[in-house]
Design a protein around this motif. Sequence first.
Motif, PDB file in Angstrom:
ATOM      1  N   GLU A  53      21.673 -26.235   3.126  1.00  0.00           N
ATOM      2  CA  GLU A  53      22.302 -26.970   2.016  1.00  0.00           C
ATOM      3  C   GLU A  53      23.820 -26.818   2.055  1.00  0.00           C
ATOM      4  O   GLU A  53      24.562 -27.780   1.865  1.00  0.00           O
ATOM      5  CB  GLU A  53      21.744 -26.432   0.688  1.00  0.00           C
ATOM      6  CG  GLU A  53      22.439 -26.925  -0.562  1.00  0.00           C
ATOM      7  CD  GLU A  53      21.955 -28.306  -0.971  1.00  0.00           C
ATOM      8  OE1 GLU A  53      21.032 -28.829  -0.299  1.00  0.00           O
ATOM      9  OE2 GLU A  53      22.496 -28.849  -1.952  1.00  0.00           O
ATOM     10  N   TYR A  86      10.098 -29.749   4.130  1.00  0.00           N
ATOM     11  CA  TYR A  86      11.460 -29.505   3.665  1.00  0.00           C
ATOM     12  C   TYR A  86      12.500 -29.739   4.756  1.00  0.00           C
ATOM     13  O   TYR A  86      13.611 -30.161   4.479  1.00  0.00           O
ATOM     14  CB  TYR A  86      11.606 -28.071   3.153  1.00  0.00           C
ATOM     15  CG  TYR A  86      10.821 -27.776   1.899  1.00  0.00           C
ATOM     16  CD1 TYR A  86      10.989 -28.559   0.761  1.00  0.00           C
ATOM     17  CD2 TYR A  86       9.928 -26.719   1.838  1.00  0.00           C
ATOM     18  CE1 TYR A  86      10.283 -28.289  -0.400  1.00  0.00           C
ATOM     19  CE2 TYR A  86       9.210 -26.447   0.682  1.00  0.00           C
ATOM     20  CZ  TYR A  86       9.387 -27.241  -0.423  1.00  0.00           C
ATOM     21  OH  TYR A  86       8.696 -26.984  -1.563  1.00  0.00           O
ATOM     22  N   LEU A 103      17.708 -30.501   6.767  1.00  0.00           N
ATOM     23  CA  LEU A 103      16.926 -30.806   5.568  1.00  0.00           C
ATOM     24  C   LEU A 103      16.470 -32.249   5.613  1.00  0.00           C
ATOM     25  O   LEU A 103      17.223 -33.142   6.010  1.00  0.00           O
ATOM     26  CB  LEU A 103      17.785 -30.595   4.319  1.00  0.00           C
ATOM     27  CG  LEU A 103      18.086 -29.164   3.908  1.00  0.00           C
ATOM     28  CD1 LEU A 103      19.106 -29.140   2.785  1.00  0.00           C
ATOM     29  CD2 LEU A 103      16.807 -28.464   3.492  1.00  0.00           C
ATOM     30  N   LYS A 108      15.669 -32.135   0.303  1.00  0.00           N
ATOM     31  CA  LYS A 108      16.848 -31.996  -0.564  1.00  0.00           C
ATOM     32  C   LYS A 108      16.480 -32.178  -2.024  1.00  0.00           C
ATOM     33  O   LYS A 108      16.925 -31.428  -2.895  1.00  0.00           O
ATOM     34  CB  LYS A 108      17.907 -33.034  -0.174  1.00  0.00           C
ATOM     35  CG  LYS A 108      18.725 -32.638   1.034  1.00  0.00           C
ATOM     36  CD  LYS A 108      19.834 -33.654   1.307  1.00  0.00           C
ATOM     37  CE  LYS A 108      20.432 -33.420   2.683  1.00  0.00           C
ATOM     38  NZ  LYS A 108      21.432 -34.429   3.057  1.00  0.00           N
ATOM     39  N   LYS A 112      16.471 -28.944  -4.982  1.00  0.00           N
ATOM     40  CA  LYS A 112      17.564 -28.962  -5.965  1.00  0.00           C
ATOM     41  C   LYS A 112      17.213 -28.150  -7.219  1.00  0.00           C
ATOM     42  O   LYS A 112      17.964 -27.247  -7.596  1.00  0.00           O
ATOM     43  CB  LYS A 112      17.901 -30.412  -6.332  1.00  0.00           C
ATOM     44  CG  LYS A 112      19.261 -30.562  -6.965  1.00  0.00           C
ATOM     45  CD  LYS A 112      19.746 -32.012  -6.869  1.00  0.00           C
ATOM     46  CE  LYS A 112      21.207 -32.078  -7.256  1.00  0.00           C
ATOM     47  NZ  LYS A 112      21.902 -33.226  -6.659  1.00  0.00           N
TER      48      LYS A 112
END
Lengths: 154, 154
Positions: A53, A86, A103, A108, A112
């Motif tokens: 991320e 994922y 990702l 994503k 979150k």
Amino acid sequence: MSTHYKGSIREQDVLNTWIKLTRAHDSVGRVLKTNLDSSRITMTQFGVLEILEHLGPQTLKIIGEKILLTSSNLVTVVDNLERDGYVVRTQNPQDRRSIIVSLTGEGKLAIKPIFESHLQELMIAFECLSSDELQILGDLCKKLGHNQNIKEKK
Amino acid sequence: MSTHYKGSIREQDVLNTWIKLTRAHDSVGRVLKTNLDSSRITMTQFGVLEILEHLGPQTLKIIGEKILLTSSNLVTVVDNLERDGYVVRTQNPQDRRSIIVSLTGEGKLAIKPIFESHLQELMIAFECLSSDELQILGDLCKKLGHNQNIKEKK
DNA sequence: ATCGTTTTATTTGATATTTAATTAATGCTA
DNA sequence: TAGCATTAATTAAATATCAAATAAAACGAT
């Protein structure tokens, strides 16, 4: 006699501080882990997702260095993340030995709320410390951690 | 706007401090683990031995509370320690459900140099911190760890 | 005294992690 | 460019850990 006495006090202090550091780390870690459990995700998986991320797609090698995991362990962690949709593996065009993990869009979206909840838990865990204390704790830990890395390189 | 901004800074600070705490703990832990490897003993086994050395014979229940391990894991850890001749199980005459674990004479002798070497490694690991810094780090960690335990009881 | 609940330790089955060996690709050097 | 060492990822086997179910003993209320 004085030398032994001082040494003994230092030993006591080091031991006590190490125990307190370990307890603090473990108890915060346990809170975070419990929080992740509801998302059916492990701490290690979370660590990999966090790296992706923040830094974007990375090779397995880089991820392993960041997260301090053995390569074989990383393989199974990424296997499971891939199984759950994922992340996805792709070939690195620069080096055909190397695998890039990124990702998925689905990933994503899914992670979150997990990140947000994780951060919230962390905020609660640290609410007992003022920002000055936070700063000092961080500085001392940095110094301590850095001292080990230096020695590793010797 | 100001509120969001302040919250964001606090989040950054908490996150950074947590990362530094984790890195410090991991890197010191890695040094200690490497040191133990030569004795063919795991960190968890070491933890159990340490408790027995400091507190004397204890029930599995007490050991589990001190070391924060699931009971099932503790059973196998003590199994292995018993297999290697370091400890022995005996019945608790007060409560027949309960098992008391104690160090064998052989075990005491064998672990003495391991403890000493472990402490030495720890002294080296922390040599970068003054005694004031050690004290402050310990206090902050204690505060942090304590904050989690309070919340658990809610 | 007895039944239901709780506690203590263990077993079992599933995951996670580590170490060592393997495969495939790259870089070096001679 | 052929051979050798290195690197990246994987696989396999051993060990460690966790979660849930079980067994045995103790406790507690009626």
